[in-house]
Motif scaffolding. Structure first.
Motif, PDB file in Angstrom:
ATOM      1  N   CYS A  57       0.812  -1.179   0.079  1.00  0.00           N
ATOM      2  CA  CYS A  57      -0.031   0.037  -0.047  1.00  0.00           C
ATOM      3  C   CYS A  57       0.802   1.225   0.101  1.00  0.00           C
ATOM      4  O   CYS A  57       1.430   1.433  -1.010  1.00  0.00           O
ATOM      5  CB  CYS A  57      -0.924   0.131   1.267  1.00  0.00           C
ATOM      6  SG  CYS A  57      -2.201   1.302   1.253  1.00  0.00           S
ATOM      7  N   CYS A  58       0.825   1.879   1.070  1.00  0.00           N
ATOM      8  CA  CYS A  58       1.910   3.039   1.431  1.00  0.00           C
ATOM      9  C   CYS A  58       3.162   2.718   1.577  1.00  0.00           C
ATOM     10  O   CYS A  58       3.554   2.351   2.686  1.00  0.00           O
ATOM     11  CB  CYS A  58       1.444   4.028   2.447  1.00  0.00           C
ATOM     12  SG  CYS A  58       0.701   3.308   3.860  1.00  0.00           S
ATOM     13  N   LEU A  59       4.067   2.905   0.625  1.00  0.00           N
ATOM     14  CA  LEU A  59       5.582   2.531   0.643  1.00  0.00           C
ATOM     15  C   LEU A  59       6.348   3.785   0.619  1.00  0.00           C
ATOM     16  O   LEU A  59       6.151   4.679  -0.138  1.00  0.00           O
ATOM     17  CB  LEU A  59       6.087   1.751  -0.611  1.00  0.00           C
ATOM     18  CG  LEU A  59       5.044   0.233  -0.676  1.00  0.00           C
ATOM     19  CD1 LEU A  59       5.354  -0.277  -2.260  1.00  0.00           C
ATOM     20  CD2 LEU A  59       5.430  -0.536   0.404  1.00  0.00           C
ATOM     21  N   GLN A  60       7.407   3.822   1.356  1.00  0.00           N
ATOM     22  CA  GLN A  60       8.446   4.848   1.507  1.00  0.00           C
ATOM     23  C   GLN A  60       9.556   4.576   0.827  1.00  0.00           C
ATOM     24  O   GLN A  60      10.419   3.341   0.991  1.00  0.00           O
ATOM     25  CB  GLN A  60       8.635   5.201   2.955  1.00  0.00           C
ATOM     26  CG  GLN A  60       7.372   5.501   3.859  1.00  0.00           C
ATOM     27  CD  GLN A  60       7.596   5.525   5.230  1.00  0.00           C
ATOM     28  OE1 GLN A  60       8.033   4.844   5.810  1.00  0.00           O
ATOM     29  NE2 GLN A  60       7.263   6.769   5.561  1.00  0.00           N
ATOM     30  N   ALA A  61      10.128   5.366  -0.022  1.00  0.00           N
ATOM     31  CA  ALA A  61      10.968   5.283  -0.955  1.00  0.00           C
ATOM     32  C   ALA A  61      12.521   4.946  -0.269  1.00  0.00           C
ATOM     33  O   ALA A  61      13.272   3.811  -0.726  1.00  0.00           O
ATOM     34  CB  ALA A  61      11.505   6.346  -1.996  1.00  0.00           C
ATOM     35  N   GLU A  62      12.806   5.390   1.086  1.00  0.00           N
ATOM     36  CA  GLU A  62      13.968   5.162   1.775  1.00  0.00           C
ATOM     37  C   GLU A  62      14.166   3.861   2.338  1.00  0.00           C
ATOM     38  O   GLU A  62      15.187   3.233   2.716  1.00  0.00           O
ATOM     39  CB  GLU A  62      13.952   6.401   2.937  1.00  0.00           C
ATOM     40  CG  GLU A  62      12.760   6.097   3.831  1.00  0.00           C
ATOM     41  CD  GLU A  62      11.775   7.031   3.740  1.00  0.00           C
ATOM     42  OE1 GLU A  62      11.187   7.805   4.597  1.00  0.00           O
ATOM     43  OE2 GLU A  62      11.605   7.367   2.586  1.00  0.00           O
ATOM     44  N   HIS A  63      12.764   3.149   2.274  1.00  0.00           N
ATOM     45  CA  HIS A  63      13.131   1.744   2.509  1.00  0.00           C
ATOM     46  C   HIS A  63      13.537   0.793   1.563  1.00  0.00           C
ATOM     47  O   HIS A  63      14.017  -0.316   1.843  1.00  0.00           O
ATOM     48  CB  HIS A  63      11.765   1.339   3.411  1.00  0.00           C
ATOM     49  CG  HIS A  63      11.418   1.748   4.513  1.00  0.00           C
ATOM     50  ND1 HIS A  63      10.011   2.079   4.737  1.00  0.00           N
ATOM     51  CD2 HIS A  63      12.119   2.162   5.468  1.00  0.00           C
ATOM     52  CE1 HIS A  63       9.847   2.531   6.071  1.00  0.00           C
ATOM     53  NE2 HIS A  63      11.025   2.570   6.539  1.00  0.00           N
ATOM     54  N   HIS A  64      13.516   1.425   0.281  1.00  0.00           N
ATOM     55  CA  HIS A  64      13.792   0.302  -0.799  1.00  0.00           C
ATOM     56  C   HIS A  64      14.755   0.910  -1.961  1.00  0.00           C
ATOM     57  O   HIS A  64      14.919   0.128  -2.931  1.00  0.00           O
ATOM     58  CB  HIS A  64      12.530   0.051  -1.451  1.00  0.00           C
ATOM     59  CG  HIS A  64      11.406  -0.383  -0.466  1.00  0.00           C
ATOM     60  ND1 HIS A  64      11.314  -1.602  -0.021  1.00  0.00           N
ATOM     61  CD2 HIS A  64      10.265   0.293  -0.015  1.00  0.00           C
ATOM     62  CE1 HIS A  64      10.032  -1.743   0.805  1.00  0.00           C
ATOM     63  NE2 HIS A  64       9.501  -0.532   0.913  1.00  0.00           N
ATOM     64  N   LEU A  65      15.015   2.233  -1.866  1.00  0.00           N
ATOM     65  CA  LEU A  65      15.979   2.580  -2.738  1.00  0.00           C
ATOM     66  C   LEU A  65      17.173   3.360  -2.230  1.00  0.00           C
ATOM     67  O   LEU A  65      17.058   3.674  -1.026  1.00  0.00           O
ATOM     68  CB  LEU A  65      15.045   3.959  -3.721  1.00  0.00           C
ATOM     69  CG  LEU A  65      13.959   3.340  -4.445  1.00  0.00           C
ATOM     70  CD1 LEU A  65      13.419   4.327  -5.171  1.00  0.00           C
ATOM     71  CD2 LEU A  65      14.466   2.167  -5.439  1.00  0.00           C
TER      72      LEU A  65
END
Length: 252
Positions: free
Chosen positions: A191-199
């Protein structure tokens, strides 16, 4: 269609708001979902549910995600005996799993049981699903982290599957990491994803919201070796990317 978060069906639309034609289409979908299972009667369950809880978007999403769950179940070479529905919310997907597969024990995990969860469970029971295999557990991922050894069912030859449907922010990747650590199968509808967790923190995304969401789902799929990346109808939700894996040992 409406202005629901992320596009798709307005989350406020209920069954009673639909035109007779659309209501009949939804009823056919409920019947089709039920046909393969003696213990599942979705038309009867919906009839037993107070109208205020019959939200069309939640119902359609749940039915379609349940379809992806069944596909994953058919692909698994191990007999799934436990399903952990983390951040379960209204809990419809886990309840569908429990009603359709009485041999599977379903843990619905959240901080508090919602009114809609309680109402839906009662409606399932009234519709001939005893739901004795469904258990609400108050808490968060730490509940599973503490009991991972017990819930793996390795001694009985069973297998666990972790569901995370519309998990907010870090719950998506943290639940996948827990599943991977225990070699469980998993299904996630982010759902709501945060870029800092994955990029990379230095990545500056200059794309629209839909592209951003798709990119972050792709990053999750790549990092955790998802076996399948698919979607549910965009007319229903703009957050419809479904990621699944048979488990660390099976996918590699």
């Amino acid at each position: 269609n409406g202005s629901g978060g992320g596009g798709g069906v307005d989350p406020n639309i209920r069954l009673e708001d639909l035109s007779p034609n659309k209501r009949a289409m939804l009823w056919r979908l409920l019947q089709t979902t039920s046909e393969a299972h003696d213990t599942l009667d979705m038309p009867r369950m919906i009839s037993a549910l107070p109208p205020k809880y019959v939200r069309v978007k939640e119902l359609l999403e749940s039915l379609l995600v349940f379809g992806h769950f069944e596909q994953l179940l058919r692909k698994s070479k191990k007999r799934v005996s436990n399903v952990h529905d983390v951040g379960c919310g209204h809990g419809m997907v886990g309840m569908l799993c429990a009603a359709a597969y009485p041999h599977i024990t379903v843990q619905s995990i959240d901080r508090i049981p919602r009114e809609s969860f309680q109402a839906q469970r009662r409606a399932f029971v009234e519709s001939r699903s005893d739901m004795d295999n469904l258990h609400f557990v108050r808490g968060d991922l730490s509940v599973l982290e503490k009991n991972a050894d017990d819930s793996s069912s390795s001694s009985s030859g069973g297998h666990s599957l972790l569901l995370c449907v519309h998990g907010c922010k870090s719950l998506t990747h943290e639940s996948i990491e827990l599943a991977e650590a225990n070699a469980w199968a998993w299904l996630s509808l982010p759902c709501c994803l945060q870029a800092e967790h994955h990029l990379n923190p230095r990545t500056n995304l200059k794309v629209d919201d839909d592209m951003r969401f798709a990119m972050l789902c792709g990053a999750i799929a790549a990092k955790y070796n998802a076996g399948t990346v698919s979607s549910i109808d965009r007319r229903i939700t703009g957050r419809g990317i479904v990621l699944t894996s048979l488990g660390r040992s099976a996918e590699r």
